[in-house]
Design a protein around this motif. Sequence first.
Motif, mmCIF file in Angstrom:
data_model
loop_
_atom_site.group_PDB
_atom_site.id
_atom_site.type_symbol
_atom_site.label_atom_id
_atom_site.label_comp_id
_atom_site.label_asym_id
_atom_site.label_seq_id
_atom_site.Cartn_x
_atom_site.Cartn_y
_atom_site.Cartn_z
ATOM 1 N N SER A 185 34.243 -35.566 -59.346
ATOM 2 C CA SER A 185 34.482 -33.400 -59.232
ATOM 3 C C SER A 185 32.518 -34.000 -58.200
ATOM 4 O O SER A 185 31.645 -34.566 -58.595
ATOM 5 C CB SER A 185 34.153 -32.604 -59.542
ATOM 6 N N ASP B 104 30.361 -31.116 -57.904
ATOM 7 C CA ASP B 104 29.122 -30.580 -59.308
ATOM 8 C C ASP B 104 29.615 -30.599 -60.454
ATOM 9 O O ASP B 104 31.082 -30.935 -61.000
ATOM 10 C CB ASP B 104 28.649 -29.725 -58.903
ATOM 11 N N ARG B 105 29.674 -29.618 -61.639
ATOM 12 C CA ARG B 105 30.451 -30.079 -62.973
ATOM 13 C C ARG B 105 30.174 -28.390 -62.988
ATOM 14 O O ARG B 105 31.833 -29.089 -64.040
ATOM 15 C CB ARG B 105 28.769 -30.048 -64.201
ATOM 16 N N GLU B 106 29.554 -27.169 -62.690
ATOM 17 C CA GLU B 106 30.150 -26.320 -63.727
ATOM 18 C C GLU B 106 31.230 -25.638 -62.004
ATOM 19 O O GLU B 106 30.948 -25.321 -61.473
ATOM 20 C CB GLU B 106 29.654 -25.135 -63.520
ATOM 21 N N GLY B 107 33.200 -25.699 -62.998
ATOM 22 C CA GLY B 107 33.906 -25.128 -62.430
ATOM 23 C C GLY B 107 34.568 -25.570 -61.115
ATOM 24 O O GLY B 107 34.782 -25.326 -60.315
ATOM 25 N N GLN B 108 33.979 -27.167 -60.816
ATOM 26 C CA GLN B 108 33.832 -27.014 -59.440
ATOM 27 C C GLN B 108 35.626 -28.187 -60.188
ATOM 28 O O GLN B 108 35.702 -29.038 -60.778
ATOM 29 C CB GLN B 108 33.031 -28.423 -59.260
ATOM 30 N N TYR C 154 37.727 -21.309 -65.712
ATOM 31 C CA TYR C 154 38.068 -21.816 -64.829
ATOM 32 C C TYR C 154 39.054 -21.874 -64.397
ATOM 33 O O TYR C 154 39.708 -22.609 -65.546
ATOM 34 C CB TYR C 154 36.966 -22.863 -64.714
ATOM 35 N N PHE D 285 42.955 -23.948 -62.501
ATOM 36 C CA PHE D 285 43.234 -24.845 -61.891
ATOM 37 C C PHE D 285 45.046 -24.174 -61.594
ATOM 38 O O PHE D 285 45.199 -24.605 -62.892
ATOM 39 C CB PHE D 285 42.557 -25.888 -61.557
ATOM 40 N N LYS E 84 42.209 -22.557 -56.922
ATOM 41 C CA LYS E 84 41.509 -22.505 -58.138
ATOM 42 C C LYS E 84 41.197 -21.224 -57.969
ATOM 43 O O LYS E 84 41.173 -20.453 -57.308
ATOM 44 C CB LYS E 84 40.788 -23.209 -58.062
ATOM 45 N N THR F 293 37.378 -19.221 -59.452
ATOM 46 C CA THR F 293 36.212 -19.808 -60.494
ATOM 47 C C THR F 293 35.587 -18.309 -60.943
ATOM 48 O O THR F 293 34.888 -17.878 -61.797
ATOM 49 C CB THR F 293 35.114 -20.537 -59.454
ATOM 50 N N SER G 164 39.087 -25.223 -67.662
ATOM 51 C CA SER G 164 37.932 -26.039 -68.275
ATOM 52 C C SER G 164 36.711 -24.840 -68.411
ATOM 53 O O SER G 164 36.921 -23.600 -67.493
ATOM 54 C CB SER G 164 37.306 -27.079 -66.756
ATOM 55 N N GLU G 165 36.124 -24.952 -69.109
ATOM 56 C CA GLU G 165 35.914 -24.113 -70.087
ATOM 57 C C GLU G 165 33.610 -23.866 -69.144
ATOM 58 O O GLU G 165 33.225 -24.358 -68.689
ATOM 59 C CB GLU G 165 35.080 -24.783 -71.787
ATOM 60 N N GLY H 62 30.223 -22.897 -69.006
ATOM 61 C CA GLY H 62 29.585 -23.030 -69.224
ATOM 62 C C GLY H 62 29.397 -24.627 -69.844
ATOM 63 O O GLY H 62 28.442 -24.560 -70.751
ATOM 64 N N GLY H 63 30.764 -25.127 -70.030
ATOM 65 C CA GLY H 63 30.337 -26.226 -71.128
ATOM 66 C C GLY H 63 30.590 -27.732 -69.893
ATOM 67 O O GLY H 63 30.433 -27.358 -68.613
ATOM 68 N N GLY H 64 31.109 -28.893 -70.664
ATOM 69 C CA GLY H 64 31.605 -29.939 -69.852
ATOM 70 C C GLY H 64 32.843 -29.793 -68.547
ATOM 71 O O GLY H 64 33.187 -28.025 -69.205
ATOM 72 N N ASN H 65 32.799 -29.506 -67.750
ATOM 73 C CA ASN H 65 33.793 -29.865 -66.454
ATOM 74 C C ASN H 65 35.028 -30.451 -67.620
ATOM 75 O O ASN H 65 36.437 -30.385 -65.708
ATOM 76 C CB ASN H 65 33.580 -30.566 -65.496
#
Lengths: 114, 114
Positions: free
Chosen positions: A95, A97-101, B32, B34, B49, B51, B94-95, B97-100
């Motif tokens: 991905s 980026d990290r957040e929500g991508q 998020y 998907f 998706k 977001t 995916s969470e 504020g967390g990792g992806n």
Amino acid sequence: EPEVTQTPSHQVTQMGQEVILRCVPISNHLYFYWYRQILGQKVEFLVSFYNNEISEKSEIFDDQFSVERPDGSNFTLKIRSTKLEDSAMYFCASSRDREGQPQHFGDGTRLSIL
Amino acid sequence: AQSVTQLGSHVSVSEGALVLLRCNYSSSVPPYLFWYVQYPNQGLQLLLKYTTGATLVKGINGFEAEFKKSETSFHLTKPSAHMSDAAEYFCAVSERGGGNKLTFGTGTQLKVEL
């Protein structure tokens, strides 16, 4: 459209041997992931990787597993001393980026342990 | 921990009929969301998706999904099924504020009949 490529598509290995699964992520992506899907089960997260280090890993990803970005394009998953239960489809994803991508997945490597 | 539930491991519809694939998530904060599709011997392809913003999101191949916070749902729909829609569909979260890391549902195999 750029895509994630994985090699080989199918790997057959004797139990106890080491395997390396290879992935070429999309070139401008910064985050890389490995997932696995045991036949008939859901896709499970293994590990995420950013800036040359693991950012998160699951309980599945124990000392038997390791990941590496040996150069600017490849991302590898090494499984040491393979077990029968390691037989699965392994997917690489990346991905931007990290957040929500959204993560873009390769077609997977089917690993068969004999 | 987050979890994703997809009701119905197998769904069968007639060509031209409405497609409805159900997904519910369990998370204290809306994640998020998907939808991915997997055709035989291929990787996971992103359909759509959610977001932020508009809760009805449109994806590829005529699919859309609506985020309903009150129902903790993100069901996938398509007004008119085509034979080429036959595949396995995965809901994933995916969470925030967390990792992806993606957490997947168990998947729904869609069959389209003439």
